[in-house]
Scaffold this active site. Structure first.
Site, PDB file in Angstrom:
ATOM      1  NE  ARG A   1      -3.415   2.288   2.868  1.00  0.00           N
ATOM      2  CZ  ARG A   1      -3.812   2.530   4.552  1.00  0.00           C
ATOM      3  NH1 ARG A   1      -4.223   1.402   5.182  1.00  0.00           N
ATOM      4  NH2 ARG A   1      -4.494   3.249   4.662  1.00  0.00           N
TER       5      ARG A   1
ATOM      6  CG  ASN B   1      -1.252   2.846  13.953  1.00  0.00           C
ATOM      7  OD1 ASN B   1      -0.334   4.160  13.509  1.00  0.00           O
ATOM      8  ND2 ASN B   1      -2.561   2.766  14.060  1.00  0.00           N
TER       9      ASN B   1
ATOM     10  CE  LYS C   1      12.320  10.272  17.844  1.00  0.00           C
ATOM     11  NZ  LYS C   1      11.010   8.855  17.971  1.00  0.00           N
TER      12      LYS C   1
ATOM     13  CB  THR D   1      10.326   3.378  20.416  1.00  0.00           C
ATOM     14  OG1 THR D   1      10.981   4.971  20.338  1.00  0.00           O
ATOM     15  CG2 THR D   1      11.294   2.622  20.990  1.00  0.00           C
TER      16      THR D   1
ATOM     17  N   GLY E   1      -0.071  10.460  15.264  1.00  0.00           N
ATOM     18  CA  GLY E   1      -0.336  10.045  16.992  1.00  0.00           C
ATOM     19  C   GLY E   1      -1.280  10.277  17.914  1.00  0.00           C
ATOM     20  N   GLY E   2      -1.444  10.397  19.511  1.00  0.00           N
ATOM     21  CA  GLY E   2      -1.772  11.286  19.668  1.00  0.00           C
ATOM     22  C   GLY E   2      -2.116  12.342  20.665  1.00  0.00           C
TER      23      GLY E   2
ATOM     24  N   GLY F   1       0.309  15.416  20.337  1.00  0.00           N
ATOM     25  CA  GLY F   1       0.435  16.864  19.189  1.00  0.00           C
ATOM     26  C   GLY F   1      -0.620  18.283  19.347  1.00  0.00           C
TER      27      GLY F   1
ATOM     28  CD  GLU G   1      -5.177  10.309  12.130  1.00  0.00           C
ATOM     29  OE1 GLU G   1      -6.350  10.400  13.277  1.00  0.00           O
ATOM     30  OE2 GLU G   1      -4.985   9.763  11.677  1.00  0.00           O
TER      31      GLU G   1
ATOM     32  NE  ARG H   1      -7.803  -0.140  10.571  1.00  0.00           N
ATOM     33  CZ  ARG H   1      -9.007  -0.011  10.622  1.00  0.00           C
ATOM     34  NH1 ARG H   1     -10.248  -0.528  11.762  1.00  0.00           N
ATOM     35  NH2 ARG H   1      -9.628   1.105   9.663  1.00  0.00           N
ATOM     36  CB  CYS H   2      -6.435   6.735  14.392  1.00  0.00           C
ATOM     37  SG  CYS H   2      -6.211   7.193  12.527  1.00  0.00           S
TER      38      CYS H   2
END
Ligand code: G3H
Length: 496
Positions: A116, A169, A192, A195, A245-246, A249, A264, A297-298
């Site tokens: 993808r 993810n 970046k 991890t 990410g979470g 942001g 996002e 998944r968000c």
């Protein structure tokens, strides 16, 4: 894996290198960041703990490289991206193997992510040629009070250095969704990676290296957030940040300064099921939407809002399907695999226990072994339960029974998030009215939320994000408009 074949250059001893100024390097810190395999909880990989000084070097190299890259003809930039896409796809297997070991993504899904991503890069190259190959031509006499004395030529120009920070993810796909638009638009790009997922991302970066991108145009630094996180996001060399990410942001956006941001930050995607819904379709979409990649998944379905009259039938169908999901290691291609870290598993467990204490109905017994959590549907969830509002990012799904569709819309809109949502009904007129009333960036009618296909616009309202993604929107976001105005001494009208 990395130590073999074409990827030999990216590792030194047992630690993966970082990529700066067109070369794979070992950090002067002498330190590494361990990556724990979520399945066996052992150290799987090590990456360099880069220093702030090394980040400065990356920025210097990215800055001078960008000046030349912006002068590279668009078709050549596109050609290099196509080349990188082909190399990435050719090395699907070793990259997918990293995804399996770093983030416990099921083997077949890991391979799909790489393919993808190659397709996304190629599509972006083609779209970039079209979008960036055109500008605008305006004439002054269309605005009141003006003669035709001014001709305005506009085109899209790069921003400079784009900093890309993808989540664990989709460390490959959500990296290239930022890298490809940045590069086709003539920016340089500093990655970046997360991890967990860093080694997959380093392999992906090597595909760009092998494609022959000029040194400094693309770089990748790894390290501890505490050491280089703020330093990167507040770095004066950065001209744009694209983050997925979470809620980190939100902190980044407060500190980033006057640069364009694409963010996002997750969602609590609601799935509203009306009385006339096709319950077979709805239940399979709920299982796919809520439990793929173990709910990490968000865009996962994160709360089901079902009309009371059909709730029993829907819950029964969902439970039947959940019973068929396989649970186990990603190497065996199981549907449910261990969640990414122990702290994620503990967080999910906290939400589950809160719902239990407050009287929710558990459709399955709650079962956990280390990071592996068995799929769980929690029925009769009430608004006082944390799981009604918080994002578990795990294979646990709450069901809230509603007596009116307005209750479902209200629940959706009361969330701090507004990423996506979905509606199941056979009545398209009703679906449109509900879609319009839902405060989310996207509403899916008769399907689970999803970002893809990757060229579709993808955006969140409220705490779910800033700006819109998808190939074309990302290219546009990573450019500015530049105008050149030709001023004539006297008005000139074509054929006048
Ligand atoms: O986790 C966030 C991703 O953007 C979701 O992408 O809908 O393709 O799983 P997806």
């Amino acid at each position: 894996m990395g130590e073999n074949g074409v990827f030999a250059d990216i590792i030194a001893g047992d630690t993966f290198k970082y990529y700066s100024d067109g070369e794979w390097k070992v950090s002067a810190s002498g330190k590494f960041v361990p990556i724990i395999n979520p399945t066996n909880k052992k150290i799987q990989f090590k990456v360099q703990a880069c220093t702030q000084e090394e980040v400065n070097k990356v920025m210097e190299s990215a800055k001078s490289a960008q000046k030349l890259w912006a002068k590279t003809p668009l078709w050549k930039r596109a050609e290099l991206l196509h080349k990188a896409a082909a190399i990435l796809k050719d090395h699907k297997k070793p990259i997918a193997d990293c995804l399996v070991k770093e983030i416990a993504k099921a083997a077949k899904d890991a391979a799909t992510e790489v393919v993808r991503s190659g397709d996304l890069i190629s599509y972006c190259a083609e779209e970039g040629v079209r979008v960036l190959g055109e500008g605008k031509f305006l004439m002054s006499d269309s605005f009141p009070g003006n003669e035709r004395t001014k001709y305005c030529l506009t085109s899209k120009i790069p921003l400079g250095i784009v900093l890309a920070i993808p989540p664990f993810n989709y460390p490959v796909n959500l990296s290239v969704s930022k890298i490809a638009p940045a590069l086709i638009a003539g920016n340089s790009l500093v990655l970046k990676p997360p991890t967990q997922g860093a080694v997959s991302a380093l392999h992906m970066i090597h595909c760009f290296h092998l494609a022959g991108f000029p040194k400094g145009v693309i770089s990748c630094v790894t390290g501890k957030g505490s050491e280089i996180g703020d330093f990167l996001t507040m770095h004066p060399g950065v001209n744009c940040i694209s983050f997925t990410g979470g809620d980190t942001g939100i902190a980044i956006s407060k500190k980033a300064g006057m640069i364009p941001l694409q963010m996002e930050l997750g969602g609590k995607d609601a799935c509203i099921i009306l009385e006339d819904a096709d319950l077979d379709l709805a239940s399979s979409s709920i299982v796919k939407g809520g439990f793929s990649y173990s709910g990490q998944r968000c865009t996962a379905v994160k709360v089901v809002l079902v009309m009371e009259s059909i709730a029993d039938s829907l819950v029964k169908k969902v439970n039947e399907k959940l019973g068929k999901l396989t649970v186990g290691p990603p190497e065996n291609d199981c549907d449910i695999t261990p969640v990414v870290t122990e702290s994620s598993a503990n967080f999910i467990e906290g939400l589950v226990m809160d719902a239990k204490k407050k009287g929710a109905t558990f459709c399955q017994e709650y079962k956990r072994k280390d990071n592996l959590i068995w799929p769980l549907l929690i029925d009769n969830v009430k608004p006082d339960m944390r799981i009604a509002w918080e994002e578990p990012f795990g294979p646990v799904l709450p069901v809230v029974r509603i007596s009116k569709v307005e209750e479902g819309i209200h629940h959706c809109n009361a969330s701090n998030f507004g990423l996506q949502g979905c509606i199941f009904t056979k009545d398209i007129n009703k679906a449109i009215l509900i879609s319009d009333a839902m405060e989310t960036g996207t509403v899916q009618i008769n399907s689970a939320p999803a970002r893809g296909p990757d060229h579709f616009p993808f955006q969140g309202l409220k705490d779910s994000g800033i700006g819109s993604q998808g190939v074309t929107n990302s290219i546009n976001m990573m450019t500015k408009i530049k105008s050149t105005v030709i001023n004539l001494p006297t008005p000139s009208y074509t054929m006048g």
